[in-house]
Design a protein around this motif. Structure first.
Motif, mmCIF file in Angstrom:
data_model
loop_
_atom_site.group_PDB
_atom_site.id
_atom_site.type_symbol
_atom_site.label_atom_id
_atom_site.label_comp_id
_atom_site.label_asym_id
_atom_site.label_seq_id
_atom_site.Cartn_x
_atom_site.Cartn_y
_atom_site.Cartn_z
ATOM 1 N N GLN A 55 33.727 40.328 44.779
ATOM 2 C CA GLN A 55 34.081 39.729 46.070
ATOM 3 C C GLN A 55 33.644 40.694 47.175
ATOM 4 N N PRO A 56 32.439 40.577 47.680
ATOM 5 C CA PRO A 56 31.915 41.533 48.668
ATOM 6 C C PRO A 56 32.754 41.660 49.935
ATOM 7 N N ARG A 57 33.575 40.648 50.239
ATOM 8 C CA ARG A 57 34.400 40.714 51.440
ATOM 9 C C ARG A 57 35.815 41.221 51.134
ATOM 10 N N ALA A 58 36.054 41.606 49.899
ATOM 11 C CA ALA A 58 37.379 42.115 49.513
ATOM 12 C C ALA A 58 37.577 43.531 50.046
ATOM 13 N N VAL A 59 38.811 43.828 50.397
ATOM 14 C CA VAL A 59 39.194 45.177 50.843
ATOM 15 C C VAL A 59 40.370 45.625 49.983
ATOM 16 N N LEU A 60 40.245 46.759 49.340
ATOM 17 C CA LEU A 60 41.323 47.272 48.490
ATOM 18 C C LEU A 60 42.550 47.542 49.351
ATOM 19 N N SER A 61 43.708 47.127 48.879
ATOM 20 C CA SER A 61 44.897 47.177 49.731
ATOM 21 C C SER A 61 46.154 47.463 48.919
ATOM 22 N N HIS A 62 47.303 47.421 49.595
ATOM 23 C CA HIS A 62 48.616 47.577 48.983
ATOM 24 C C HIS A 62 48.689 48.871 48.157
ATOM 25 N N VAL A 82 41.459 39.507 50.510
ATOM 26 C CA VAL A 82 40.243 38.763 50.857
ATOM 27 C C VAL A 82 40.551 37.847 52.031
ATOM 28 N N PRO A 83 39.559 37.509 52.851
ATOM 29 C CA PRO A 83 39.791 36.578 53.959
ATOM 30 C C PRO A 83 40.293 35.224 53.445
ATOM 31 N N ARG A 84 41.049 34.560 54.253
ATOM 32 C CA ARG A 84 41.624 33.267 53.859
ATOM 33 C C ARG A 84 40.546 32.251 53.495
ATOM 34 N N ALA A 85 39.393 32.339 54.137
ATOM 35 C CA ALA A 85 38.342 31.346 53.915
ATOM 36 C C ALA A 85 37.578 31.566 52.616
ATOM 37 N N VAL A 86 37.753 32.707 51.973
ATOM 38 C CA VAL A 86 36.997 33.016 50.759
ATOM 39 C C VAL A 86 37.531 32.195 49.587
ATOM 40 N N SER A 87 36.622 31.590 48.844
ATOM 41 C CA SER A 87 36.985 30.852 47.644
ATOM 42 C C SER A 87 36.739 31.749 46.434
ATOM 43 N N VAL A 88 37.814 32.108 45.742
ATOM 44 C CA VAL A 88 37.696 33.030 44.613
ATOM 45 C C VAL A 88 37.093 32.326 43.405
ATOM 46 N N GLY A 89 37.429 31.098 43.200
ATOM 47 C CA GLY A 89 36.857 30.357 42.084
ATOM 48 C C GLY A 89 37.516 30.715 40.770
ATOM 49 N N TYR A 99 45.270 39.094 47.558
ATOM 50 C CA TYR A 99 46.050 38.579 48.681
ATOM 51 C C TYR A 99 45.081 37.941 49.674
ATOM 52 N N ARG A 100 45.489 36.845 50.267
ATOM 53 C CA ARG A 100 44.655 36.165 51.254
ATOM 54 C C ARG A 100 45.178 36.472 52.658
ATOM 55 N N ARG A 101 44.349 37.115 53.434
ATOM 56 C CA ARG A 101 44.759 37.491 54.794
ATOM 57 C C ARG A 101 43.520 37.913 55.567
ATOM 58 N N ASN A 102 43.480 37.599 56.831
ATOM 59 C CA ASN A 102 42.386 38.040 57.689
ATOM 60 C C ASN A 102 42.763 39.381 58.315
ATOM 61 N N PRO A 115 35.417 49.757 50.349
ATOM 62 C CA PRO A 115 36.242 49.299 51.471
ATOM 63 C C PRO A 115 37.721 49.336 51.111
ATOM 64 N N VAL A 116 38.513 49.872 51.994
ATOM 65 C CA VAL A 116 39.946 50.012 51.746
ATOM 66 C C VAL A 116 40.673 49.918 53.084
ATOM 67 N N VAL A 117 41.891 49.424 53.071
ATOM 68 C CA VAL A 117 42.651 49.377 54.318
ATOM 69 C C VAL A 117 43.028 50.802 54.717
ATOM 70 N N THR A 118 43.356 50.990 55.979
ATOM 71 C CA THR A 118 43.768 52.304 56.464
ATOM 72 C C THR A 118 45.060 52.745 55.793
ATOM 73 N N ASP A 119 45.370 54.025 55.885
ATOM 74 C CA ASP A 119 46.594 54.523 55.251
ATOM 75 C C ASP A 119 47.845 53.897 55.854
ATOM 76 N N ALA A 120 47.844 53.683 57.174
ATOM 77 C CA ALA A 120 49.004 53.052 57.813
ATOM 78 C C ALA A 120 49.166 51.610 57.346
ATOM 79 N N ARG A 121 48.047 50.873 57.237
ATOM 80 C CA ARG A 121 48.095 49.498 56.747
ATOM 81 C C ARG A 121 48.570 49.465 55.296
ATOM 82 N N ALA A 122 48.084 50.414 54.497
ATOM 83 C CA ALA A 122 48.486 50.473 53.093
ATOM 84 C C ALA A 122 49.981 50.723 52.956
#
Length: 284
Positions: A55-62, A82-89, A99-102, A115-122
């Motif tokens: 998923q190229p638009r995925a960002v490692l999170s949580h 991943v963005p809400r519009a992405v279809s994982v299939g 998780y689906r979130r913009n 790609p990873v979310v910032t430490d504060a976001r994590a």
């Protein structure tokens, strides 16, 4: 050149001349995700990289992002947003949670070339999925030591009205940062829950750094461990310090760490009663 973390796409493998059926046959290659294979031992980092290829638009999170920022231990499950519009299939494997979130642009960063979310976001993401003491410990260990409280507050303000925002605001109110021991941390949190957020080990009083300080009532709270405070030199030094504090009209409350662990709520109630009375007397 060795592929990152020993992970390649099916297209990358077949481009080197390897037959497609050979790749898909069990044995040398381990299928991690659709058309994504591991050519070496499968590690958590390998799984993380596989997710970003799948998923190229995925960002490692949580908790995965928290681990990459060295805030937590290595997780059993890889988590990504991943963005809400992405279809994982295809259905995700048991080791992956999506998780689906913009995400805002300023909530993104990178670590280990991924790609990873910032430490504060994590940190805030973890608060939303963890419960009770596990979330408390993570916040207390990270806030102000590893992550700027201001950055978390700003991130929290942007999240107003979203899932997990109330829990995040509560954590900011009750966080017991810079505590030197577990009893001290638990007591700091118990007092914060009662509306008394006292600075720990950061206010210098009569040449000393008390465990917890309430400047308004000129009251200090010390949480003593059994070992260090029972040694003769430490015992004598504590007596001299207490005498110096009393001479300067500071009120000193001392508790054994074991007693705090056994009844932190009762001790917090006792301290709050003293603080309220002394604050009222000083106003009078």
């Amino acid at each position: 050149m060795r592929p990152p973390f020993g992970v390649q796409t099916l297209a990358q493998l077949t481009a080197t001349g390897i037959d497609r059926s050979t790749v898909q046959r069990r044995g040398r290659y381990t299928r991690l995700l659709p058309a994504i294979y591991a050519t070496e031992q499968v590690t958590t980092l390998a799984r993380c990289f596989a997710v970003t290829l799948w998923q190229p638009r995925a960002v490692l999170s949580h908790r995965t992002a928290a681990w990459l920022w060295r805030l937590t231990d290595e997780p059993d499950v890889v988590e990504a947003t991943v963005p809400r519009a992405v279809s994982v299939g295809a259905q995700a494997p048991s080791w992956l949670r999506l998780y689906r979130r913009n995400l805002d642009r300023d909530a993104r960063s990178s670590a280990w070339g991924m790609p990873v979310v910032t430490d504060a976001r994590a940190l805030l993401d973890c608060v939303a999925v963890l419960e009770g003491e596990e979330a408390d410990r993570l916040v207390d260990a990270a806030l102000d030591r590893t992550i700027s409280r201001r950055a978390v507050e700003q991130r929290c303000a942007r999240d107003a009205g979203t899932h997990g925002a109330p829990a995040a605001r509560r954590q900011l109110r009750e966080a017991a940062t810079l505590a030197d021991s577990e009893p001290e941390r638990l007591l700091g949190r118990a007092l914060a829950r009662r509306g008394y957020r006292l600075p720990a080990n950061t206010v210098r009083v009569v040449g000393y750094w008390p465990d917890l300080v309430d400047v308004r009532s000129r009251t200090l709270i010390e949480v003593d461990g059994l070992g260090p405070h029972s040694e003769p030199p430490t015992f004598r030094r504590d007596r001299r310090r207490q005498n110096a504090l009393i001479a300067e009209r500071w009120y000193v409350l001392r508790y054994a760490g074991a007693d705090v662990m056994a009844d932190v709520e009762g001790i917090a109630d006792e301290i709050v009663s003293v603080l309220r009375r002394r604050r009222a007397n000083r106003r009078g």
